[in-house]
Design a protein around this motif. Structure first.
Motif, PDB file in Angstrom:
ATOM      1  N   ILE A 122       1.271   2.287  -3.717  1.00 26.02           N
ATOM      2  CA  ILE A 122      -0.278   2.691  -4.645  1.00 26.02           C
ATOM      3  C   ILE A 122      -0.172   3.518  -5.286  1.00 26.02           C
ATOM      4  O   ILE A 122      -0.599   3.674  -5.946  1.00 26.02           O
ATOM      5  CB  ILE A 122      -0.953   2.848  -3.864  1.00 26.02           C
ATOM      6  N   ASN A 123       0.828   4.622  -5.076  1.00 27.09           N
ATOM      7  CA  ASN A 123       0.757   5.935  -6.040  1.00 27.09           C
ATOM      8  C   ASN A 123       2.148   5.941  -7.440  1.00 27.09           C
ATOM      9  O   ASN A 123       2.334   7.410  -7.719  1.00 27.09           O
ATOM     10  CB  ASN A 123       1.502   7.019  -5.712  1.00 27.09           C
ATOM     11  N   LYS A 124       2.628   4.568  -7.565  1.00 22.20           N
ATOM     12  CA  LYS A 124       3.779   4.349  -8.459  1.00 22.20           C
ATOM     13  C   LYS A 124       3.484   4.010  -9.455  1.00 22.20           C
ATOM     14  O   LYS A 124       2.122   4.389  -9.874  1.00 22.20           O
ATOM     15  CB  LYS A 124       5.028   3.444  -8.214  1.00 22.20           C
ATOM     16  N   THR A 125       4.181   3.987 -10.585  1.00 17.38           N
ATOM     17  CA  THR A 125       3.977   3.456 -11.853  1.00 17.38           C
ATOM     18  C   THR A 125       4.098   2.362 -12.367  1.00 17.38           C
ATOM     19  O   THR A 125       4.978   1.360 -11.738  1.00 17.38           O
ATOM     20  CB  THR A 125       4.837   4.688 -13.148  1.00 17.38           C
TER      21      THR A 125
ATOM     22  N   SER B 176      -2.559   3.332  -9.362  1.00 20.73           N
ATOM     23  CA  SER B 176      -3.719   4.254  -8.912  1.00 20.73           C
ATOM     24  C   SER B 176      -4.893   4.051  -9.600  1.00 20.73           C
ATOM     25  O   SER B 176      -5.955   4.583  -9.422  1.00 20.73           O
ATOM     26  CB  SER B 176      -2.993   5.530  -8.281  1.00 20.73           C
ATOM     27  N   SER B 177      -4.854   3.901 -11.335  1.00 19.33           N
ATOM     28  CA  SER B 177      -6.082   4.646 -12.036  1.00 19.33           C
ATOM     29  C   SER B 177      -5.675   3.013 -13.050  1.00 19.33           C
ATOM     30  O   SER B 177      -6.492   2.682 -13.345  1.00 19.33           O
ATOM     31  CB  SER B 177      -5.721   5.850 -13.104  1.00 19.33           C
TER      32      SER B 177
ATOM     33  N   ASP C 107       0.881  -0.772  -0.079  1.00 26.07           N
ATOM     34  CA  ASP C 107       0.171   0.009  -0.200  1.00 26.07           C
ATOM     35  C   ASP C 107       1.050   1.504   0.153  1.00 26.07           C
ATOM     36  O   ASP C 107       0.580   2.113  -0.279  1.00 26.07           O
ATOM     37  CB  ASP C 107      -0.829   0.034   1.211  1.00 26.07           C
ATOM     38  N   SER C 108       1.469   1.150   0.564  1.00 24.87           N
ATOM     39  CA  SER C 108       3.057   2.098   0.043  1.00 24.87           C
ATOM     40  C   SER C 108       3.351   2.718  -0.445  1.00 24.87           C
ATOM     41  O   SER C 108       3.536   3.772  -1.504  1.00 24.87           O
ATOM     42  CB  SER C 108       4.777   2.246   1.135  1.00 24.87           C
TER      43      SER C 108
ATOM     44  N   LYS D 213       0.051   3.637 -14.261  1.00 27.41           N
ATOM     45  CA  LYS D 213      -0.391   4.610 -12.887  1.00 27.41           C
ATOM     46  C   LYS D 213      -1.463   3.727 -12.121  1.00 27.41           C
ATOM     47  O   LYS D 213      -2.564   3.130 -12.406  1.00 27.41           O
ATOM     48  CB  LYS D 213      -1.060   5.666 -12.803  1.00 27.41           C
TER      49      LYS D 213
END
Length: 422
Positions: free
Chosen positions: A78-81, A97-98, A75-76, A95
């Motif tokens: 999750i904003n990665k690519t 997150s998307s 979860d740390s 991404k």
């Protein structure tokens, strides 16, 4: 020349084993699992062996024979690519997150224009290979590295799965600059064998994860390209390709026609900028049944004739911060078994694959536990049992099973339940 794969073929009357074993406690870190399928943009065909990496990390996986992948993202991160690459295709970034689960991701074929000057830098293809092997201490990872890897081994009789074994291992990867052998610790494992499908014949791959590790040509050139063996091959340039938009030279190789000893043939993919081996796909020449059988068969009943009909290998490397390292390998061995006095023969296929899913540089020697250490002589299917726990792997990344294997695992789970109710 050394050889690294041995098969034991022995009579067996072993019974089903139920339950499972774990060698470490379950990890409880929070994560999100995302799944997808990688296909060719134009043909819509599945892309096998595509690399999926979480950007700026060492966490990754690879697509299976159906083009499918699953990756567990802490979860740390999750904003990665996600970075998706494949030999001969343009890189794609998405991404996390998307990301939409179970979506199809298309890769665009890379266009390569081969110019005469691109390969005239080298005297010939053999000279390029020798330079690649010579440069291993400068372009490959030169640190002590702890790799987490997932290993899967299957045995099929004809087209039916007879044995499945899976494991998470720690690879203690030695620097490419030294000659010390790598070591492997078994962290978690499980297996199931249906001996009724083997007709009381048990085929076992000695070495388990070590067999795949030894396909690392750069670390272990003694298994294929020794200084004495290289002159026995013919080398030639093939059409270049691209990976991550970087030019990759392609070398064809095969044994010279006057050589009787079974040697290998295939393709080597070498990065034009760093001269590092990025991929290799090769097979053993099994035309000579007797000699090729000696290379594989360690033990068998006297009344059985066994010889390989196919022996194919693949190894992939990844790069980070300008240094390359072992990432994935696949072995496919097919054997024909003839019993004296029997009209029909049997065909067995052994397939094993290992993918590095995470790694870290070690500043000091890791405190290893003796009970977790496995040896190159280990037969994994004798070390683990059970497919009954759906949460068995926790946050460890694994390779998605192909559809046929997934179906076999479901049947195995049903058999385990029946065994438990007896």
């Amino acid at each position: 020349m050394k050889h690294k794969f041995y098969i034991y073929i022995v009579l067996s009357c072993l019974l089903f084993a139920s339950g499972f074993q774990t060698l470490t406690a379950q990890i409880t870190t929070s994560f999100t699992e995302i799944k997808g399928r990688i296909i060719d943009e134009q043909s819509k065909n599945d892309l096998v062996f595509a690399d999926i990496i979480i950007k700026d990390t060492n966490i990754g996986t690879i697509t299976n024979s159906d083009g499918m992948f699953a990756i567990k993202v802490p979860d740390s991160l999750i904003n990665k690519t996600l970075v998706i690459t494949h030999l001969g295709y343009q890189k794609k970034e998405i991404k996390i997150s998307s990301f939409e689960n179970d979506s199809k991701i298309t890769l665009t074929p890379a266009i390569t224009t081969l110019k005469e000057i691109e390969v005239t830098t080298f005297k010939d293809a053999e000279a390029l290979l020798r330079l690649t092997l010579k440069n291993r201490s400068t372009v490959y990872n030169n640190n002590n590295t702890l790799m987490t890897a997932f290993y899967r081994e299957t045995i099929k009789k004809r087209n039916k799965n007879a044995s499945l074994a899976e494991a998470v291992v720690h690879i203690h990867k030695q620097p490419y600059s030294n000659s010390k052998d790598d070591a492997i610790d078994l962290i978690k494992s499980r297996k199931k064998t249906d001996y009724s499908r083997l007709d009381t014949l048990a085929i076992k791959l000695q070495g388990g994860p070590f067999s795949n590790l030894y396909t690392d040509i750069i670390k272990y050139p003694e298994f294929i390209f020794t200084n004495e063996a290289i002159p026995l091959y013919q080398f030639s340039f093939d059409k270049s390709t691209r990976i991550n938009n970087n030019l990759v030279y392609v070398i064809n190789f095969k044994q010279k026609p006057n050589i009787n000893e079974p040697l290998y043939y295939g393709k080597l993919y070498i990065d034009a900028e760093t001269l590092a081996l990025t991929n290799a796909v090769y097979s053993l020449n099994v035309t000579n049944r007797e000699l090729s059988s000696r290379m594989y068969i360690r033990k068998k009943p006297n009344r059985v004739e066994v010889y390989p009909t196919e022996a194919t290998y693949r190894v992939n490397y990844r790069t980070k911060n300008g240094k390359w390292h072992y990432a994935y390998s696949n072995i496919l061995l097919t054997f024909k078994v003839n019993w004296k006095g029997k009209l029909f023969n049997s065909v067995y296929t052994l397939n094993s694959e290992m993918a590095v899913t995470d790694w870290e540089i070690l500043d000091s020697k890791l405190d290893r536990k003796k009970e977790q250490t496995i040896k190159p002589t280990t037969i994994l299917t004798e070390e683990a049992s059970g497919f009954s726990d759906p949460e068995f792997w926790g946050e460890y990344n694994i390779i998605e099973p192909e559809k046929s294997i997934e179906s076999a695992i479901e049947k195995i789970k049903k058999q385990l339940k029946k065994d438990e109710n007896i």
